[in-house]
Design a protein around this motif. Sequence first.
Motif, PDB file in Angstrom:
ATOM      1  N   THR A  66       0.857  -1.181   0.000  1.00 14.73           N
ATOM      2  CA  THR A  66       0.000   0.000   0.000  1.00 14.73           C
ATOM      3  C   THR A  66       0.893   1.230   0.000  1.00 14.73           C
ATOM      4  O   THR A  66       1.778   1.355   0.843  1.00 14.73           O
ATOM      5  CB  THR A  66      -0.921   0.035   1.239  1.00 14.73           C
ATOM      6  N   TYR A  68       1.236   5.185   0.569  1.00 12.22           N
ATOM      7  CA  TYR A  68       0.570   6.269   1.287  1.00 12.22           C
ATOM      8  C   TYR A  68       1.231   7.594   0.944  1.00 12.22           C
ATOM      9  O   TYR A  68       2.448   7.696   0.879  1.00 12.22           O
ATOM     10  CB  TYR A  68       0.666   6.066   2.799  1.00 12.22           C
ATOM     11  N   TRP A  70       0.213  12.061   1.665  1.00 12.46           N
ATOM     12  CA  TRP A  70      -0.735  12.895   2.405  1.00 12.46           C
ATOM     13  C   TRP A  70      -1.498  13.854   1.516  1.00 12.46           C
ATOM     14  O   TRP A  70      -2.356  14.583   1.977  1.00 12.46           O
ATOM     15  CB  TRP A  70      -0.062  13.595   3.564  1.00 12.46           C
ATOM     16  N   ALA A  91      -3.494   5.126  -0.688  1.00 14.95           N
ATOM     17  CA  ALA A  91      -4.390   5.783   0.265  1.00 14.95           C
ATOM     18  C   ALA A  91      -3.726   7.036   0.826  1.00 14.95           C
ATOM     19  O   ALA A  91      -2.502   7.173   0.793  1.00 14.95           O
ATOM     20  CB  ALA A  91      -4.754   4.826   1.396  1.00 14.95           C
ATOM     21  N   TRP A  93      -2.616   9.291   3.918  1.00 20.63           N
ATOM     22  CA  TRP A  93      -2.274   9.210   5.336  1.00 20.63           C
ATOM     23  C   TRP A  93      -1.099  10.127   5.604  1.00 20.63           C
ATOM     24  O   TRP A  93      -0.075  10.051   4.931  1.00 20.63           O
ATOM     25  CB  TRP A  93      -1.919   7.779   5.737  1.00 20.63           C
ATOM     26  N   PRO A  99      -1.728   5.648  12.783  1.00 16.05           N
ATOM     27  CA  PRO A  99      -1.884   4.822  11.582  1.00 16.05           C
ATOM     28  C   PRO A  99      -3.358   4.597  11.241  1.00 16.05           C
ATOM     29  O   PRO A  99      -4.220   4.657  12.119  1.00 16.05           O
ATOM     30  CB  PRO A  99      -1.228   3.501  11.964  1.00 16.05           C
ATOM     31  N   PRO A 100      -3.639   4.300   9.987  1.00 15.82           N
ATOM     32  CA  PRO A 100      -5.003   3.932   9.609  1.00 15.82           C
ATOM     33  C   PRO A 100      -5.490   2.724  10.421  1.00 15.82           C
ATOM     34  O   PRO A 100      -4.689   1.880  10.843  1.00 15.82           O
ATOM     35  CB  PRO A 100      -4.883   3.580   8.124  1.00 15.82           C
ATOM     36  N   ALA A 101      -6.789   2.648  10.619  1.00 18.32           N
ATOM     37  CA  ALA A 101      -7.376   1.607  11.470  1.00 18.32           C
ATOM     38  C   ALA A 101      -7.105   0.192  10.963  1.00 18.32           C
ATOM     39  O   ALA A 101      -7.084  -0.751  11.765  1.00 18.32           O
ATOM     40  CB  ALA A 101      -8.883   1.834  11.597  1.00 18.32           C
ATOM     41  N   ASP A 102      -6.875   0.023   9.662  1.00 18.58           N
ATOM     42  CA  ASP A 102      -6.669  -1.327   9.130  1.00 18.58           C
ATOM     43  C   ASP A 102      -5.233  -1.828   9.295  1.00 18.58           C
ATOM     44  O   ASP A 102      -4.914  -2.932   8.880  1.00 18.58           O
ATOM     45  CB  ASP A 102      -7.097  -1.404   7.667  1.00 18.58           C
TER      46      ASP A 102
END
Length: 196
Positions: A66, A68, A70, A91, A93, A99-102
């Motif tokens: 993934t 990331y 911003w 994504a 971030w 950190p992202p919830a996942d």
Amino acid sequence: MTALQLNTSADWDQFNLAQRGRSVSPTEMTAFRTKVHVAEGDRVLDIGCGNGMWTRELAKLGLNVTGYDWGEGTVQRARSYPTLFARPTFAVWDVSQDPPADIEPGTIDLITFRYSLATMDPAKVLPICAAMLAPAGQVYVLTDVEHQNIERTGIFYPAMRMEEIEGLQAIGAGWGNVDSWSLGLRRAVVLSGYGM
């Protein structure tokens, strides 16, 4: 000579929309594959992915990656590039935030910062990332070296001083293992064994 002033997500979006990114040389990829221990299916985060060029190279290795960034515009651009290989996820971030919830703590095999750590506060960002790493997890950093920028003209990417690069090992609880090598005007570093 002027270092790019990229202080907001809007600055990054404007910058990334105006350039195609830095290509990945065969020399860089060979060194990466030799020095960084990853296996097909490993979970990888590419922090500061820009247009996703490096993220896509990692996906070609069969990694579950993934990218990331911003800037929403930057992430949209990264998603738009065509690829013949597995499409990585992209994504938004800001890595200086939670950190992202996942992303569960202790589940990430590799985190990469290709030309991005010089734009961040490593003392804040690296401990956040260390908490996400699996026990054998690694952090890969590639950066321009500031003192070597004297050979450049015009505007150039942000860079790190050698003292900053060498000081990465001591950040937070410290990294037990460090491998570092030169790639021309750049420096690559692999950190592992956080808190050991």
